[in-house]
Design a protein around this motif. Structure first.
Motif, PDB file in Angstrom:
ATOM      1  N   ARG A 185     -16.013  34.717  32.118  1.00 29.42           N
ATOM      2  CA  ARG A 185     -17.400  34.259  32.141  1.00 29.42           C
ATOM      3  C   ARG A 185     -17.430  32.881  32.791  1.00 29.42           C
ATOM      4  O   ARG A 185     -16.515  32.082  32.614  1.00 29.42           O
ATOM      5  N   ARG A 186     -18.502  32.614  33.535  1.00 29.88           N
ATOM      6  CA  ARG A 186     -18.680  31.294  34.153  1.00 29.88           C
ATOM      7  C   ARG A 186     -19.975  30.684  33.646  1.00 29.88           C
ATOM      8  O   ARG A 186     -20.962  31.398  33.457  1.00 29.88           O
ATOM      9  N   THR A 187     -19.954  29.381  33.457  1.00 31.86           N
ATOM     10  CA  THR A 187     -21.149  28.688  32.994  1.00 31.86           C
ATOM     11  C   THR A 187     -21.198  27.282  33.577  1.00 31.86           C
ATOM     12  O   THR A 187     -20.160  26.689  33.871  1.00 31.86           O
ATOM     13  N   THR A 188     -22.406  26.780  33.747  1.00 30.86           N
ATOM     14  CA  THR A 188     -22.599  25.394  34.161  1.00 30.86           C
ATOM     15  C   THR A 188     -23.113  24.572  32.977  1.00 30.86           C
ATOM     16  O   THR A 188     -23.281  23.367  33.088  1.00 30.86           O
ATOM     17  N   LYS A 189     -23.367  25.237  31.854  1.00 30.18           N
ATOM     18  CA  LYS A 189     -23.866  24.565  30.657  1.00 30.18           C
ATOM     19  C   LYS A 189     -22.713  23.927  29.888  1.00 30.18           C
ATOM     20  O   LYS A 189     -21.554  24.258  30.094  1.00 30.18           O
ATOM     21  N   THR A 190     -23.044  23.041  28.960  1.00 28.01           N
ATOM     22  CA  THR A 190     -22.017  22.344  28.194  1.00 28.01           C
ATOM     23  C   THR A 190     -21.714  23.016  26.861  1.00 28.01           C
ATOM     24  O   THR A 190     -20.903  22.508  26.087  1.00 28.01           O
ATOM     25  N   SER A 191     -22.366  24.135  26.575  1.00 26.66           N
ATOM     26  CA  SER A 191     -21.993  24.909  25.389  1.00 26.66           C
ATOM     27  C   SER A 191     -22.044  26.392  25.751  1.00 26.66           C
ATOM     28  O   SER A 191     -22.859  26.820  26.566  1.00 26.66           O
ATOM     29  N   LYS A 239     -18.342  33.742  12.451  1.00 24.31           N
ATOM     30  CA  LYS A 239     -18.235  35.165  12.153  1.00 24.31           C
ATOM     31  C   LYS A 239     -18.455  35.980  13.421  1.00 24.31           C
ATOM     32  O   LYS A 239     -19.544  35.974  14.001  1.00 24.31           O
ATOM     33  N   LYS A 240     -17.420  36.658  13.903  1.00 22.32           N
ATOM     34  CA  LYS A 240     -17.406  37.525  15.080  1.00 22.32           C
ATOM     35  C   LYS A 240     -17.787  36.814  16.379  1.00 22.32           C
ATOM     36  O   LYS A 240     -18.226  37.441  17.339  1.00 22.32           O
ATOM     37  N   LYS A 241     -17.632  35.498  16.402  1.00 20.79           N
ATOM     38  CA  LYS A 241     -17.899  34.744  17.630  1.00 20.79           C
ATOM     39  C   LYS A 241     -17.171  33.404  17.602  1.00 20.79           C
ATOM     40  O   LYS A 241     -16.756  32.941  16.546  1.00 20.79           O
ATOM     41  N   VAL A 242     -17.025  32.832  18.781  1.00 18.83           N
ATOM     42  CA  VAL A 242     -16.415  31.508  18.923  1.00 18.83           C
ATOM     43  C   VAL A 242     -17.354  30.674  19.769  1.00 18.83           C
ATOM     44  O   VAL A 242     -17.800  31.099  20.841  1.00 18.83           O
ATOM     45  N   LYS A 243     -17.649  29.471  19.283  1.00 20.58           N
ATOM     46  CA  LYS A 243     -18.542  28.569  19.997  1.00 20.58           C
ATOM     47  C   LYS A 243     -17.705  27.514  20.709  1.00 20.58           C
ATOM     48  O   LYS A 243     -16.796  26.929  20.104  1.00 20.58           O
ATOM     49  N   LEU A 244     -17.989  27.282  21.981  1.00 25.70           N
ATOM     50  CA  LEU A 244     -17.274  26.285  22.777  1.00 25.70           C
ATOM     51  C   LEU A 244     -18.235  25.171  23.147  1.00 25.70           C
ATOM     52  O   LEU A 244     -19.345  25.431  23.607  1.00 25.70           O
ATOM     53  N   LYS A 245     -17.811  23.934  22.927  1.00 25.38           N
ATOM     54  CA  LYS A 245     -18.556  22.764  23.397  1.00 25.38           C
ATOM     55  C   LYS A 245     -17.741  22.165  24.520  1.00 25.38           C
ATOM     56  O   LYS A 245     -16.619  21.705  24.313  1.00 25.38           O
ATOM     57  N   LEU A 246     -18.288  22.197  25.739  1.00 23.51           N
ATOM     58  CA  LEU A 246     -17.579  21.763  26.934  1.00 23.51           C
ATOM     59  C   LEU A 246     -18.048  20.372  27.338  1.00 23.51           C
ATOM     60  O   LEU A 246     -19.238  20.075  27.291  1.00 23.51           O
ATOM     61  N   LYS A 247     -17.108  19.546  27.755  1.00 18.14           N
ATOM     62  CA  LYS A 247     -17.446  18.203  28.214  1.00 18.14           C
ATOM     63  C   LYS A 247     -17.092  18.105  29.690  1.00 18.14           C
ATOM     64  O   LYS A 247     -15.956  18.364  30.082  1.00 18.14           O
ATOM     65  N   LYS A 248     -18.086  17.743  30.500  1.00 19.76           N
ATOM     66  CA  LYS A 248     -17.852  17.658  31.944  1.00 19.76           C
ATOM     67  C   LYS A 248     -17.032  16.421  32.293  1.00 19.76           C
ATOM     68  O   LYS A 248     -17.319  15.328  31.833  1.00 19.76           O
ATOM     69  N   ALA A 249     -16.030  16.627  33.119  1.00 21.76           N
ATOM     70  CA  ALA A 249     -15.198  15.537  33.632  1.00 21.76           C
ATOM     71  C   ALA A 249     -15.660  15.218  35.056  1.00 21.76           C
ATOM     72  O   ALA A 249     -16.661  15.760  35.533  1.00 21.76           O
ATOM     73  N   ALA A 250     -14.922  14.398  35.756  1.00 19.69           N
ATOM     74  CA  ALA A 250     -15.275  14.014  37.125  1.00 19.69           C
ATOM     75  C   ALA A 250     -15.229  15.223  38.055  1.00 19.69           C
ATOM     76  O   ALA A 250     -14.340  16.066  37.948  1.00 19.69           O
ATOM     77  N   LYS A 292     -12.485  19.560  28.964  1.00 20.03           N
ATOM     78  CA  LYS A 292     -12.335  19.121  27.585  1.00 20.03           C
ATOM     79  C   LYS A 292     -13.239  20.004  26.741  1.00 20.03           C
ATOM     80  O   LYS A 292     -14.437  20.094  26.987  1.00 20.03           O
ATOM     81  N   VAL A 293     -12.642  20.674  25.743  1.00 18.61           N
ATOM     82  CA  VAL A 293     -13.377  21.689  24.984  1.00 18.61           C
ATOM     83  C   VAL A 293     -13.110  21.547  23.497  1.00 18.61           C
ATOM     84  O   VAL A 293     -11.974  21.286  23.087  1.00 18.61           O
ATOM     85  N   LYS A 294     -14.158  21.758  22.679  1.00 16.63           N
ATOM     86  CA  LYS A 294     -14.022  21.867  21.228  1.00 16.63           C
ATOM     87  C   LYS A 294     -14.370  23.296  20.864  1.00 16.63           C
ATOM     88  O   LYS A 294     -15.388  23.829  21.307  1.00 16.63           O
ATOM     89  N   PHE A 295     -13.518  23.922  20.065  1.00 15.73           N
ATOM     90  CA  PHE A 295     -13.710  25.315  19.658  1.00 15.73           C
ATOM     91  C   PHE A 295     -14.132  25.361  18.192  1.00 15.73           C
ATOM     92  O   PHE A 295     -13.569  24.664  17.360  1.00 15.73           O
ATOM     93  N   THR A 296     -15.120  26.229  17.890  1.00 19.37           N
ATOM     94  CA  THR A 296     -15.554  26.443  16.514  1.00 19.37           C
ATOM     95  C   THR A 296     -15.569  27.938  16.260  1.00 19.37           C
ATOM     96  O   THR A 296     -16.355  28.671  16.878  1.00 19.37           O
ATOM     97  N   ALA A 297     -14.695  28.405  15.337  1.00 19.01           N
ATOM     98  CA  ALA A 297     -14.652  29.824  14.994  1.00 19.01           C
ATOM     99  C   ALA A 297     -15.769  30.129  14.004  1.00 19.01           C
ATOM    100  O   ALA A 297     -15.968  29.400  13.030  1.00 19.01           O
TER     101      ALA A 297
END
Length: 170
Positions: free
Chosen positions: A123-129, A91-102, A84-89
């Protein structure tokens, strides 16, 4: 020390006082760890692709006094839920807020400047943003996100569902 052993090797180890922690996979591959008499088993877990360690058939806190086989129990690694992800555009970048599921250990993010994802960066990440930087202004960026879980070998088991999104960079 742990190592992959054939059944003949396991039988030789059992002829002395001690224990062998063992597990056999569906392909007939045997894994074993030898424990000296008087010691307690280390709680060794064998890495098995696609499986997650569940437990042992006996208690490991009791000192070993005779030939003993300690069976390791495994279950299939559960597939993670859909990301589950929220995207925020920005200037020259996109921010993702990730929500961990089961059953989610991390996320894999792929992005490219074209719909067919040619020359996509992963890219791989374990963080929620996460922030994707260095994008071209006023252009569309195509992003896919999928969640993953880890099996006992440390390999990633991916979710079946992949989130696809197109974001116009500011």
């Amino acid at each position: 020390t742990s190592q992959a052993l054939g059944m003949d090797d396991v039988q030789k180890l059992l002829t002395t006082n001690g224990a062998v922690a063992s597990w056999s996979d569906a392909d007939g591959q045997n894994y074993a760890e030898y424990v000296n008499a008087g010691d307690t088993a280390s709680g060794h877990q064998f890495g098995v692709k696609g499986k997650t360690f569940k437990g042992y058939s006996v208690s490991l806190s009791t000192p070993i006094t005779k030939d003993t086989t300690i069976n390791c129990q495994y279950v299939n690694t559960p597939k993670p839920g859909k990301a589950k992800v929220k995207f925020t555009a920005q200037k020259k970048k996109v921010k993702l807020k990730l929500k961990k599921a089961a059953n989610v250990k991390g996320f894999e993010i792929k992005y490219a400047g074209n719909k067919k994802m040619k020359k996509a960066k992963t890219r791989r990440t374990t963080k929620t943003s996460y922030t994707i930087k260095g994008l071209k202004a006023k252009k569309k960026t195509y992003i896919t996100v999928r969640a993953y879980n880890l099996d006992s070998v440390g390999q990633r088991v991916y979710s079946k569902k992949v989130l696809k999104k197109t974001v116009k960079v500011k």
